[in-house]
Design a protein around this motif. Structure first.
Motif, PDB file in Angstrom:
ATOM      1  N   LYS A   2       0.857  -1.188   0.000  1.00  0.00           N
ATOM      2  CA  LYS A   2       0.000   0.000   0.000  1.00  0.00           C
ATOM      3  C   LYS A   2       0.892   1.236   0.000  1.00  0.00           C
ATOM      4  O   LYS A   2       1.680   1.447   0.927  1.00  0.00           O
ATOM      5  CB  LYS A   2      -0.904   0.009   1.230  1.00  0.00           C
ATOM      6  CG  LYS A   2      -1.956  -1.094   1.204  1.00  0.00           C
ATOM      7  CD  LYS A   2      -2.862  -1.020   2.432  1.00  0.00           C
ATOM      8  CE  LYS A   2      -3.834   0.132   2.316  1.00  0.00           C
ATOM      9  NZ  LYS A   2      -4.887   0.087   3.369  1.00  0.00           N
ATOM     10  N   ILE A   3       0.752   2.035  -1.054  1.00  0.00           N
ATOM     11  CA  ILE A   3       1.601   3.216  -1.215  1.00  0.00           C
ATOM     12  C   ILE A   3       0.742   4.471  -1.184  1.00  0.00           C
ATOM     13  O   ILE A   3      -0.238   4.586  -1.919  1.00  0.00           O
ATOM     14  CB  ILE A   3       2.396   3.137  -2.535  1.00  0.00           C
ATOM     15  CG1 ILE A   3       3.344   1.943  -2.475  1.00  0.00           C
ATOM     16  CG2 ILE A   3       3.154   4.439  -2.796  1.00  0.00           C
ATOM     17  CD1 ILE A   3       4.004   1.602  -3.785  1.00  0.00           C
ATOM     18  N   GLY A   4       1.127   5.406  -0.327  1.00  0.00           N
ATOM     19  CA  GLY A   4       0.459   6.699  -0.254  1.00  0.00           C
ATOM     20  C   GLY A   4       1.216   7.714  -1.089  1.00  0.00           C
ATOM     21  O   GLY A   4       2.431   7.846  -0.950  1.00  0.00           O
ATOM     22  N   LEU A   5       0.518   8.391  -1.962  1.00  0.00           N
ATOM     23  CA  LEU A   5       1.125   9.405  -2.830  1.00  0.00           C
ATOM     24  C   LEU A   5       0.869  10.787  -2.231  1.00  0.00           C
ATOM     25  O   LEU A   5      -0.278  11.197  -2.061  1.00  0.00           O
ATOM     26  CB  LEU A   5       0.533   9.328  -4.238  1.00  0.00           C
ATOM     27  CG  LEU A   5       0.668   7.985  -4.938  1.00  0.00           C
ATOM     28  CD1 LEU A   5      -0.103   8.000  -6.255  1.00  0.00           C
ATOM     29  CD2 LEU A   5       2.124   7.621  -5.170  1.00  0.00           C
ATOM     30  N   LYS A  94       1.511   0.433 -14.360  1.00  0.00           N
ATOM     31  CA  LYS A  94       2.938   0.062 -14.302  1.00  0.00           C
ATOM     32  C   LYS A  94       3.279  -0.785 -13.074  1.00  0.00           C
ATOM     33  O   LYS A  94       4.244  -1.539 -13.090  1.00  0.00           O
ATOM     34  CB  LYS A  94       3.824   1.317 -14.289  1.00  0.00           C
ATOM     35  CG  LYS A  94       3.790   2.094 -15.581  1.00  0.00           C
ATOM     36  CD  LYS A  94       4.528   1.367 -16.673  1.00  0.00           C
ATOM     37  CE  LYS A  94       4.487   2.137 -17.976  1.00  0.00           C
ATOM     38  NZ  LYS A  94       4.783   1.312 -19.126  1.00  0.00           N
ATOM     39  N   HIS A  95       2.529  -0.611 -12.003  1.00  0.00           N
ATOM     40  CA  HIS A  95       2.815  -1.303 -10.734  1.00  0.00           C
ATOM     41  C   HIS A  95       1.550  -1.993 -10.242  1.00  0.00           C
ATOM     42  O   HIS A  95       1.005  -1.638  -9.191  1.00  0.00           O
ATOM     43  CB  HIS A  95       3.313  -0.304  -9.680  1.00  0.00           C
ATOM     44  CG  HIS A  95       4.498   0.509 -10.096  1.00  0.00           C
ATOM     45  ND1 HIS A  95       5.787   0.044  -9.984  1.00  0.00           N
ATOM     46  CD2 HIS A  95       4.587   1.750 -10.635  1.00  0.00           C
ATOM     47  CE1 HIS A  95       6.618   0.975 -10.424  1.00  0.00           C
ATOM     48  NE2 HIS A  95       5.920   2.015 -10.833  1.00  0.00           N
ATOM     49  N   GLN A  96       1.097  -2.981 -10.993  1.00  0.00           N
ATOM     50  CA  GLN A  96      -0.186  -3.617 -10.691  1.00  0.00           C
ATOM     51  C   GLN A  96      -0.202  -4.338  -9.345  1.00  0.00           C
ATOM     52  O   GLN A  96      -1.260  -4.573  -8.782  1.00  0.00           O
ATOM     53  CB  GLN A  96      -0.562  -4.571 -11.823  1.00  0.00           C
ATOM     54  CG  GLN A  96      -0.846  -3.833 -13.107  1.00  0.00           C
ATOM     55  CD  GLN A  96      -1.220  -4.751 -14.262  1.00  0.00           C
ATOM     56  OE1 GLN A  96      -1.430  -5.939 -14.077  1.00  0.00           O
ATOM     57  NE2 GLN A  96      -1.290  -4.180 -15.456  1.00  0.00           N
ATOM     58  N   GLN A  97       0.993  -4.686  -8.838  1.00  0.00           N
ATOM     59  CA  GLN A  97       1.058  -5.389  -7.560  1.00  0.00           C
ATOM     60  C   GLN A  97       0.820  -4.444  -6.376  1.00  0.00           C
ATOM     61  O   GLN A  97       0.605  -4.897  -5.257  1.00  0.00           O
ATOM     62  CB  GLN A  97       2.421  -6.092  -7.407  1.00  0.00           C
ATOM     63  CG  GLN A  97       3.611  -5.175  -7.147  1.00  0.00           C
ATOM     64  CD  GLN A  97       4.146  -4.423  -8.379  1.00  0.00           C
ATOM     65  OE1 GLN A  97       3.532  -4.399  -9.435  1.00  0.00           O
ATOM     66  NE2 GLN A  97       5.302  -3.801  -8.223  1.00  0.00           N
ATOM     67  N   ASN A  98       0.858  -3.126  -6.615  1.00  0.00           N
ATOM     68  CA  ASN A  98       0.690  -2.145  -5.541  1.00  0.00           C
ATOM     69  C   ASN A  98      -0.700  -1.525  -5.557  1.00  0.00           C
ATOM     70  O   ASN A  98      -1.375  -1.496  -6.574  1.00  0.00           O
ATOM     71  CB  ASN A  98       1.740  -1.024  -5.670  1.00  0.00           C
ATOM     72  CG  ASN A  98       3.137  -1.539  -5.431  1.00  0.00           C
ATOM     73  OD1 ASN A  98       3.354  -2.460  -4.653  1.00  0.00           O
ATOM     74  ND2 ASN A  98       4.112  -0.956  -6.117  1.00  0.00           N
ATOM     75  N   GLU A  99      -1.068  -1.025  -4.401  1.00  0.00           N
ATOM     76  CA  GLU A  99      -2.330  -0.303  -4.240  1.00  0.00           C
ATOM     77  C   GLU A  99      -1.976   1.140  -3.912  1.00  0.00           C
ATOM     78  O   GLU A  99      -1.269   1.403  -2.942  1.00  0.00           O
ATOM     79  CB  GLU A  99      -3.085  -0.952  -3.072  1.00  0.00           C
ATOM     80  CG  GLU A  99      -4.448  -0.409  -2.816  1.00  0.00           C
ATOM     81  CD  GLU A  99      -5.071  -1.098  -1.606  1.00  0.00           C
ATOM     82  OE1 GLU A  99      -5.569  -0.362  -0.733  1.00  0.00           O
ATOM     83  OE2 GLU A  99      -5.051  -2.337  -1.534  1.00  0.00           O
ATOM     84  N   PHE A 100      -2.431   2.085  -4.740  1.00  0.00           N
ATOM     85  CA  PHE A 100      -2.065   3.482  -4.565  1.00  0.00           C
ATOM     86  C   PHE A 100      -3.202   4.274  -3.927  1.00  0.00           C
ATOM     87  O   PHE A 100      -4.359   4.140  -4.318  1.00  0.00           O
ATOM     88  CB  PHE A 100      -1.684   4.106  -5.914  1.00  0.00           C
ATOM     89  CG  PHE A 100      -0.403   3.555  -6.457  1.00  0.00           C
ATOM     90  CD1 PHE A 100       0.823   4.051  -6.023  1.00  0.00           C
ATOM     91  CD2 PHE A 100      -0.408   2.517  -7.375  1.00  0.00           C
ATOM     92  CE1 PHE A 100       2.013   3.525  -6.513  1.00  0.00           C
ATOM     93  CE2 PHE A 100       0.774   1.990  -7.867  1.00  0.00           C
ATOM     94  CZ  PHE A 100       1.989   2.499  -7.434  1.00  0.00           C
ATOM     95  N   SER A 101      -2.830   5.087  -2.953  1.00  0.00           N
ATOM     96  CA  SER A 101      -3.769   5.970  -2.267  1.00  0.00           C
ATOM     97  C   SER A 101      -3.246   7.393  -2.353  1.00  0.00           C
ATOM     98  O   SER A 101      -2.060   7.610  -2.601  1.00  0.00           O
ATOM     99  CB  SER A 101      -3.879   5.581  -0.789  1.00  0.00           C
ATOM    100  OG  SER A 101      -4.310   4.248  -0.662  1.00  0.00           O
TER     101      SER A 101
END
Length: 192
Positions: A2-5, A94-101
């Motif tokens: 889980k990545i927070g932008l 590009k980063h389908q394995q990640n979840e972006f918030s």
């Protein structure tokens, strides 16, 4: 993951940005925070805006001792003007394995309904909101949306505008900047 932008011009990045980013990394359930440096908007005055890569360097210097916080130049590579919905779509592809918030201040949440395709953002991404001191009432149209998480983060009232103005006026703003950022700004006579 889980990545927070956390988007911003970071002109310059200051301790308020770092306090919020670190709080999100440690207390929100996000695994990493990406500090997304926003390129120059051609519709805005550039007189006080440092070059994109200089601002990226400042973010790199500020974050290098924080393993969960990383600089990102992703928007440098995308067509301009850029919209958050496009950046999110590009990253998800590009980063389908990640979840972006998204990470944003309460003030930005109040104007979310004006963003391009904000409904698509809300449908596909979580939003983590940190508090801001505001004179407006808490009449937030998104307050009960399950995708929006209000984080009890410290309220930090430091602005890059204040820092730039006071560097120009020969005031000591060193305590407001991460040490390596201050050293870079001072050594290169930036914002004077």
């Amino acid at each position: 993951m889980k990545i927070g932008l956390y988007f911003g011009t970071f002109n310059p990045i200051h301790i308020g940005h770092m306090i919020i980013a670190n709080h999100m990394a440690e207390y929100s359930g996000l695994d990493q925070i990406w500090m997304v440096v926003t390129p120059h908007n051609p519709l805005k005055k550039k007189d006080t805006l440092l070059d994109d890569y200089q601002r990226l360097q400042l973010v790199f210097l500020a974050t290098e001792d924080y393993p969960k916080i990383n600089p990102s130049d992703i928007e440098f590579k995308l067509p301009q003007p850029n919209y958050t919905v496009n950046t999110l779509a590009y990253l998800q592809e590009k980063h389908q394995q990640n979840e972006f918030s998204l990470i944003m201040g309460e003030d930005n949440l109040k104007s979310l309904h004006k963003w391009k395709n904000y409904e698509v953002i809300l449908q596909n991404h979580e939003i983590y909101v940190y508090p801001r001191i505001s004179e407006e009432s808490e009449n937030l149209e998104f307050k009960n949306n399950s995708k929006i998480h209000f984080i009890d983060a410290p309220i930090v009232e430091i602005s890059s505008t204040f820092i730039r103005k006071n560097i120009k006026n020969k005031k000591n703003v060193q305590p407001l900047l991460p040490l390596k950022v201050w050293e870079y700004v001072d050594h290169n006579n930036l914002y004077k």
